[in-house]
Design an enzyme around this catalytic site. Structure first.
Site, mmCIF file in Angstrom:
data_model
loop_
_atom_site.group_PDB
_atom_site.id
_atom_site.type_symbol
_atom_site.label_atom_id
_atom_site.label_comp_id
_atom_site.label_asym_id
_atom_site.label_seq_id
_atom_site.Cartn_x
_atom_site.Cartn_y
_atom_site.Cartn_z
ATOM 1 N N GLU A 37 0.872 -1.166 0.000
ATOM 2 C CA GLU A 37 0.000 0.000 0.000
ATOM 3 C C GLU A 37 0.915 1.224 0.000
ATOM 4 O O GLU A 37 1.804 1.331 0.853
ATOM 5 C CB GLU A 37 -0.899 0.023 1.239
ATOM 6 C CG GLU A 37 -1.828 1.214 1.164
ATOM 7 C CD GLU A 37 -2.806 1.346 2.323
ATOM 8 O OE1 GLU A 37 -2.758 0.533 3.255
ATOM 9 O OE2 GLU A 37 -3.603 2.294 2.260
ATOM 10 N N ARG A 263 5.934 -12.665 9.260
ATOM 11 C CA ARG A 263 6.561 -11.412 8.888
ATOM 12 C C ARG A 263 7.919 -11.292 9.571
ATOM 13 O O ARG A 263 8.193 -11.961 10.569
ATOM 14 C CB ARG A 263 5.670 -10.224 9.239
ATOM 15 C CG ARG A 263 5.417 -10.026 10.718
ATOM 16 C CD ARG A 263 4.752 -8.682 10.989
ATOM 17 N NE ARG A 263 3.668 -8.383 10.075
ATOM 18 C CZ ARG A 263 3.546 -7.243 9.386
ATOM 19 N NH1 ARG A 263 4.436 -6.283 9.514
ATOM 20 N NH2 ARG A 263 2.534 -7.029 8.604
ATOM 21 N N LYS A 273 4.865 0.654 9.152
ATOM 22 C CA LYS A 273 4.878 1.972 8.537
ATOM 23 C C LYS A 273 4.280 3.029 9.457
ATOM 24 O O LYS A 273 4.753 4.161 9.498
ATOM 25 C CB LYS A 273 4.123 1.920 7.203
ATOM 26 C CG LYS A 273 4.972 1.324 6.094
ATOM 27 C CD LYS A 273 4.228 1.302 4.784
ATOM 28 C CE LYS A 273 3.263 0.142 4.739
ATOM 29 N NZ LYS A 273 2.576 0.004 3.461
HETATM 30 P P1 ATP Z 1 3.226 -2.245 7.785
HETATM 31 O O1 ATP Z 1 2.878 -3.023 8.981
HETATM 32 O O2 ATP Z 1 4.655 -1.863 7.715
HETATM 33 O O3 ATP Z 1 2.301 -1.096 7.496
HETATM 34 P P2 ATP Z 1 1.804 -3.612 5.786
HETATM 35 O O4 ATP Z 1 1.613 -5.071 5.758
HETATM 36 O O5 ATP Z 1 0.626 -2.825 6.136
HETATM 37 O O6 ATP Z 1 3.072 -3.299 6.648
HETATM 38 P P3 ATP Z 1 1.876 -3.360 2.987
HETATM 39 O O7 ATP Z 1 2.263 -2.207 2.165
HETATM 40 O O8 ATP Z 1 0.460 -3.800 2.982
HETATM 41 O O9 ATP Z 1 2.354 -3.048 4.443
HETATM 42 O O10 ATP Z 1 2.823 -4.591 2.674
HETATM 43 C C1 ATP Z 1 3.103 -5.045 1.387
HETATM 44 C C2 ATP Z 1 3.530 -6.471 1.462
HETATM 45 O O11 ATP Z 1 4.671 -6.607 2.292
HETATM 46 C C3 ATP Z 1 2.438 -7.315 2.066
HETATM 47 O O12 ATP Z 1 2.317 -8.487 1.316
HETATM 48 C C4 ATP Z 1 2.923 -7.596 3.445
HETATM 49 O O13 ATP Z 1 2.452 -8.826 3.891
HETATM 50 C C5 ATP Z 1 4.432 -7.564 3.285
HETATM 51 N N1 ATP Z 1 5.081 -7.153 4.531
HETATM 52 C C6 ATP Z 1 4.864 -6.030 5.236
HETATM 53 N N2 ATP Z 1 5.606 -6.017 6.356
HETATM 54 C C7 ATP Z 1 6.324 -7.160 6.347
HETATM 55 C C8 ATP Z 1 7.277 -7.744 7.235
HETATM 56 N N3 ATP Z 1 7.646 -7.149 8.356
HETATM 57 N N4 ATP Z 1 7.808 -8.936 6.899
HETATM 58 C C9 ATP Z 1 7.440 -9.551 5.761
HETATM 59 N N5 ATP Z 1 6.557 -9.073 4.891
HETATM 60 C C10 ATP Z 1 5.996 -7.886 5.177
HETATM 61 MG MG MG Z 2 -1.103 -3.830 4.700
#
Ligand code: ATP
Ligand code: MG
Length: 561
Positions: A37, A263, A273
């Site tokens: 996102e 993760r 984020k």
């Molecule tokens: P955040 O918690 O940092 O906001 P998010 O999952 O909301 O992370 P996204 O932009 O939706 O952020 O993530 C894009 C992709 O990266 C998704 O498939 C998510 O599962 C993966 N991702 C995000 N954070 C991690 C992490 N710490 N380890 C592995 N994969 C991750």
């Molecule tokens: Mg997300």
């Protein structure tokens, strides 16, 4: 990725894919996607997902799409889109022409919702957010059906069209899937699929006042792109039945499959984020690309290489249960990579003036110094040596302990790639008593070898010529947090910030060849660590990527390895 690894990684996801290939489950196709996102800069956790999704596609001759998962207008921006594109490419991955935006699917997603409504599988609900929560029930109690659940298809269709047309206020109505208010899985208790939200979207502007919810939009975006394996993090495990439910209602063939993995969590770091935005907006760091940030942009500016990050992602592997990875492993990966590729150079961070009394005044020798002691192919450079030098302040002690292998009155050291010198005198500031200059004599016979009389000189000290070296600023970084798990404490995570995470040295000196070092170029400063020319600063600024001390090697050495 084109990089060759001795043996391709194996994990439960790859095992599953191999089984699918054998059973021809997706007609032998492997199609993955990385779906960030655009509401923040990518971080090292995202790198894990990037490496996994693109890595799998490459390994099995499939494709990996880059998809902006931009269905929630709040907080999304083009700046973040650009950072994602830039960082994924920098990490070494290529989506060819497959850059997609979930926001491009808004019309199609709307039509899917209409399809559900027409099939009697979705309804417009007028309960407030609080009421919806109350009606949802708990883990032990079933939910209660909404009084709007049995609206006619016609009424639902009409209301949904009017929601889209902007007739209703934000939050006054939602569309919900009609599944099962008594399901033991709460995500199946008539989840919301559309809400009214008057917020301009960075791509579609004010075209929409309704936006699809993640659970609805994500699986159907996967379907539109004919993704076979939709890899996501563990917190979506409970949502998988919902993922499947949506897909089964509206997609006839080529249905994607969600697979969850753990993760990445990293010690001394926050990887969310939302938390990183907080650090940026509070001014705890200078921006998303502050070299202390776990963002790809920050790590790049710090001097990390894409190779080091990819190696790290490969070493941590892919598992089904959450754990915290030691940040020492990440640091180890960058040291290991830079040890091979970073040319050596000399820099003095905290200079102390050294005068070599018996070296001819005005004489300058250009001494040949190898760029990499173990790799002659990296060539050599000439470093000027003269009567007045700088050495590191901490390489001189007036009253040293016995085993001190550096300079002290009456003691000898070798100047790296130059002569053996002996300290004969130290001059102090009259007022403060601080040593401001030391005087030495040099042994002219020692440039190419040990002293002729066989005396042993063990210590080696780095140096630069006072006249020829150039001034530079050096920024020393330490871990951003003082505690291993900043989210695990009783206090707000910002209370655990390390006040000493940045030390700025403004009177450092570097060998003259570095005056022209280009932004982003990386060096090992002899005896000090790995440094990278800052890409944002005006003058010559070096960021310390890592020290030479490898705590991971110690940990691993003690343990199994
Ligand atoms: P955040 O918690 O940092 O906001 P998010 O999952 O909301 O992370 P996204 O932009 O939706 O952020 O993530 C894009 C992709 O990266 C998704 O498939 C998510 O599962 C993966 N991702 C995000 N954070 C991690 C992490 N710490 N380890 C592995 N994969 C991750
Ligand atoms: Mg997300």
């Amino acid at each position: 990725m084109g990089q060759t690894t001795p043996s391709p990684p194996t994990d439960f996801i790859r095992d599953m894919i191999e089984e699918h290939l054998q059973t021809n489950k997706h007609q032998g196709r492997v199609a993955t996607r990385f779906p960030p996102e655009p509401n923040g800069y990518p971080h090292i956790g995202h790198a894990k997902s990037v490496c996994l999704n693109f890595g799998i596609a490459a390994q099995y001759g499939g494709t990996c799409n880059l998809r902006m998962d931009d269905t929630d207008p709040s907080g999304e921006s083009i700046e973040y889109v650009e950072s994602i594109i830039n960082d994924v490419r920098w990490l070494g991955f290529d989506w060819q022409d497959r850059l997609y935006y979930a926001s491009d699917y808004f019309e199609q997603l709307y039509q899917f919702a209409v399809q559900l409504i027409k099939a009697g599988k979705a309804y417009v609900c007028d309960l407030s957010a609080d009421e919806i929560r109350d009606y949802r029930g708990t883990l032990t109690e079933p939910g209660k059906e909404s009084p709007y659940r049995n609206r006619s298809v016609e009424e639902n269709f009409d209301l949904f069209a009017r929601m889209r047309a902007g007739e209703f206020e934000d939050g006054s109505r939602v569309v919900r899937a009609k599944i099962d208010m008594a399901s033991p899985n709460i995500t199946l208790r008539d989840p919301i699929i559309y809400r009214i939200k008057r917020a301009p979207h960075y791509r579609t502007g004010n075209q929409w006042v309704i936006y699809p919810m993640y659970d609805f939009a994500h699986c159907l975006s996967d379907s539109i792109e004919k993704i076979t394996h939709s890899i996501c993090t563990l917190e979506f495990e409970n949502n998988r039945p919902l993922y499947d439910w949506f897909v089964e209602q509206v997609i006839e063939k080529d249905r994607p499959q969600q697979i969850e993995f753990a993760r990445l969590n990293l010690s001394y770091t926050v990887l969310s984020k939302r938390r990183l935005i907080e650090l940026v907006s509070r001014g705890d760091v200078s921006g998303w690309d502050d070299p202390r940030m776990p963002t790809i942009a920050g790590m790049r500016r710090r001097g990390y290489t894409p190779e080091a990050i990819r190696t790290f992602c490969e070493r941590i592997g892919v598992a089904k249960n959450d754990s915290i990875v030691d940040i020492a492993l990440l640091e180890h990966c960058v040291r290991e990579d830079l040890n091979e590729r970073a040319p050596r150079a000399m820099a003095v961070l905290n200079p102390l003036r050294v005068v070599i009394d018996n070296y001819p005044e005005g004489q300058v020798e250009e001494l040949e110094c190898p760029n990499h002691p173990q790799n002659p192919a990296m060539g050599s450079r000439r470093v000027p040596f003269a009567r007045v030098l700088f050495i590191e302040r901490e390489d001189f002690l007036e009253n040293p302990p016995k085993k001190y292998l550096r300079l002290a009155p009456g003691r000898e050291v070798r100047l790296r790639y130059a002569y053996v010198v002996k300290c004969v005198n130290a001059i102090k500031d009259e007022k403060t008593g601080e040593v401001i200059e030391i005087h030495c004599t040099y042994d002219p016979a020692t440039q190419k070898g040990p002293p002729l009389d066989g005396r042993k000189v063990e210590g080696i000290v780095h140096w630069v010529s006072a006249l020829h070296s150039v001034p530079a600023e050096v920024r020393l970084y330490d871990r951003l947090f003082e505690v291993a798990n900043p989210m695990g404490g009783e206090e707000d995570f910002t209370n655990y910030l390390n006040p000493k995470s940045l030390e700025v040295l403004t009177s450092s000196r570097v060998e003259p060849a570095l005056a022209k070092a280009s932004p982003g170029s990386r060096y090992q400063f002899e005896r000090l660590g790995y440094f990278c020319v800052d890409s944002a600063a005006k003058g010559l600024v070096f960021n310390r990527t890592a020290t030479l001390r490898d705590s991971w090697a110690k940990i691993a050495g003690k343990g199994k390895k």
